[in-house]
Motif scaffolding. Structure first.
Motif, short mmCIF file in Angstrom:
data_model
loop_
_atom_site.label_atom_id
_atom_site.label_comp_id
_atom_site.label_asym_id
_atom_site.label_seq_id
_atom_site.Cartn_x
_atom_site.Cartn_y
_atom_site.Cartn_z
N LYS A 131 2.08 9.69 75.15
CA LYS A 131 0.83 9.35 74.20
C LYS A 131 1.56 10.62 73.66
O LYS A 131 1.73 11.61 74.81
N ALA A 132 2.04 10.91 72.51
CA ALA A 132 2.49 12.52 72.05
C ALA A 132 0.72 13.25 72.39
O ALA A 132 0.02 13.07 71.79
N SER A 133 1.09 14.31 72.30
CA SER A 133 -0.19 15.13 72.49
C SER A 133 -0.37 16.57 71.15
O SER A 133 1.06 16.89 70.85
N VAL A 134 -1.51 16.62 70.64
CA VAL A 134 -1.56 17.23 69.84
C VAL A 134 -2.60 18.11 69.77
O VAL A 134 -3.33 17.95 70.76
N GLY A 135 -2.67 19.64 68.97
CA GLY A 135 -4.01 19.94 69.33
C GLY A 135 -4.00 21.11 67.52
O GLY A 135 -2.66 20.62 66.86
N ALA A 136 -4.92 21.75 67.47
CA ALA A 136 -4.91 22.96 66.10
C ALA A 136 -5.47 23.85 66.74
O ALA A 136 -6.62 24.22 67.12
N VAL A 137 -5.22 24.82 65.99
CA VAL A 137 -5.58 25.89 65.68
C VAL A 137 -6.61 25.62 64.45
O VAL A 137 -5.92 25.96 63.60
N VAL A 138 -8.00 26.48 65.02
CA VAL A 138 -8.95 25.90 63.65
C VAL A 138 -9.55 27.43 62.70
O VAL A 138 -10.24 27.74 63.85
N THR A 139 -9.35 27.70 61.50
CA THR A 139 -9.55 28.75 60.85
C THR A 139 -10.55 28.35 59.37
O THR A 139 -10.38 27.16 59.23
N ASP A 140 -11.38 28.60 59.18
CA ASP A 140 -12.15 29.16 57.89
C ASP A 140 -11.75 30.21 57.12
O ASP A 140 -10.79 30.69 56.83
N THR B 286 4.09 24.47 65.22
CA THR B 286 4.96 24.33 65.73
C THR B 286 4.85 23.64 67.21
O THR B 286 4.12 22.57 67.23
N VAL B 287 6.35 23.21 67.08
CA VAL B 287 5.72 21.68 68.15
C VAL B 287 6.73 22.56 69.60
O VAL B 287 7.93 23.32 69.06
N TYR B 288 6.69 21.64 70.77
CA TYR B 288 6.55 22.73 71.74
C TYR B 288 6.56 21.85 73.06
O TYR B 288 6.45 20.52 72.53
N HIS B 289 7.93 21.82 74.24
CA HIS B 289 7.37 21.69 75.29
C HIS B 289 6.65 22.50 76.25
O HIS B 289 7.95 23.01 77.32
N PRO B 290 5.58 21.76 77.21
CA PRO B 290 5.27 23.49 77.39
C PRO B 290 5.39 22.85 78.36
O PRO B 290 5.56 23.54 80.04
N LEU B 291 6.02 21.88 79.29
CA LEU B 291 6.79 21.40 80.75
C LEU B 291 7.83 21.27 81.12
O LEU B 291 8.26 20.27 81.95
N SER B 292 9.03 21.35 79.75
CA SER B 292 10.41 21.07 80.13
C SER B 292 11.39 21.27 81.09
O SER B 292 11.93 20.31 81.52
N GLY B 293 10.75 21.82 82.66
CA GLY B 293 11.43 21.90 83.79
C GLY B 293 11.07 20.65 84.60
O GLY B 293 11.29 19.82 85.27
N ILE B 294 9.76 19.47 83.70
CA ILE B 294 9.72 18.28 85.15
C ILE B 294 8.98 17.87 83.69
O ILE B 294 8.29 16.88 84.38
N SER B 295 8.72 17.87 82.52
CA SER B 295 8.29 16.58 81.80
C SER B 295 8.33 16.57 80.95
O SER B 295 8.91 17.28 80.10
N THR B 296 8.11 15.42 80.11
CA THR B 296 8.98 14.95 78.21
C THR B 296 8.05 14.94 77.54
O THR B 296 8.34 14.78 76.64
N MET B 297 6.45 15.70 77.73
CA MET B 297 5.90 15.70 77.20
C MET B 297 5.77 16.91 76.73
O MET B 297 6.86 17.98 76.00
N THR B 298 5.79 16.33 74.47
CA THR B 298 5.89 17.43 73.57
C THR B 298 4.43 17.52 72.91
O THR B 298 4.09 16.57 72.38
N TYR B 299 4.81 19.36 72.82
CA TYR B 299 3.16 19.24 72.09
C TYR B 299 3.25 20.01 70.34
O TYR B 299 4.51 20.07 69.92
N THR B 300 2.48 19.22 70.19
CA THR B 300 2.53 19.40 68.13
C THR B 300 1.40 20.34 67.77
O THR B 300 0.08 19.86 68.09
N VAL B 301 1.54 21.79 67.59
CA VAL B 301 0.12 22.35 67.40
C VAL B 301 0.34 22.60 65.83
O VAL B 301 1.14 22.34 65.05
N PHE B 302 -1.09 22.36 65.06
CA PHE B 302 -1.02 22.20 63.43
C PHE B 302 -2.27 23.18 63.71
O PHE B 302 -2.88 23.92 64.36
#
Length: 176
Positions: A41-50, A106-122
């Motif tokens: 599954k794709a990984s997502v996160g968000a920096v939330v601001t007011d 941004t979109v990045y690969h947090p463990l690019s040496g050992i993992s296929t994880m793609t992380y998208t931050v909003f």
């Protein structure tokens, strides 16, 4: 300087994670077995601001590392789920706030040496508190100024790698 892949063997498969062993030749000519962690599954996160540019973070304990710290809301997108909608859902589940507007940070690969994880931050804005965080998601939720968030980073109080990267990226490129 590419690695040559001769074959792949599945070691473990679940709905959460897959582990495979790749037979590869390195640029030096050395042939090795290299473990690869796949996240289905794709990984997502968000920096939330007011509207005051404060940043919303949640305090969690992670049993795997036995560490507690501040994190951004994050999780997995379901198959075929829009990534921004997945991030919005995670913000609501983990903080009790609904975000009206999300833009890709941004979109990045947090463990690019050992993992296929793609992380998208909003970057999530125009937030409204509509409930409480789900009980399993956060011990507490709090707002921080950009200066306070920088201090949390400097003091090592954001031990979660994806949160560390997302906050650093936001503070370096967007925050005042």
């Amino acid at each position: 300087m590419r690695w040559k892949v001769h074959g792949t063997r599945e070691i473990y498969d679940s709905a959460w994670v897959r582990l495979r062993l790749d037979d590869v030749t390195l640029p030096s000519g050395l042939r090795i077995d290299h473990h690869v962690i796949e996240f289905p599954k794709a990984s997502v996160g968000a920096v939330v601001t007011d509207t005051d540019d404060r940043i919303l973070l949640l305090w969690r304990h992670r049993h795997i590392t036995d560490a507690s710290g501040w994190e951004i809301p994050a999780g997995w997108a379901e198959p075929d789920e829009d990534l921004a909608e997945a991030a919005r859902r995670e913000v609501l589940e983990e903080t009790g706030y609904d975000a009206e507007h999300l833009t890709k940070l941004t979109v990045y690969h947090p463990l690019s040496g050992i993992s296929t994880m793609t992380y998208t931050v909003f970057h999530a804005t125009e937030v409204t508190k509509i409930g409480e965080p789900e009980v399993d998601e956060a011990d507490r939720v709090a707002w921080f100024t950009p200066a306070e968030a920088r201090a949390l980073l400097a003091k090592g109080q954001v031990p979660d790698g994806p949160s560390l990267t997302a906050l650093g990226m936001y503070l370096a490129t967007t925050a005042g």
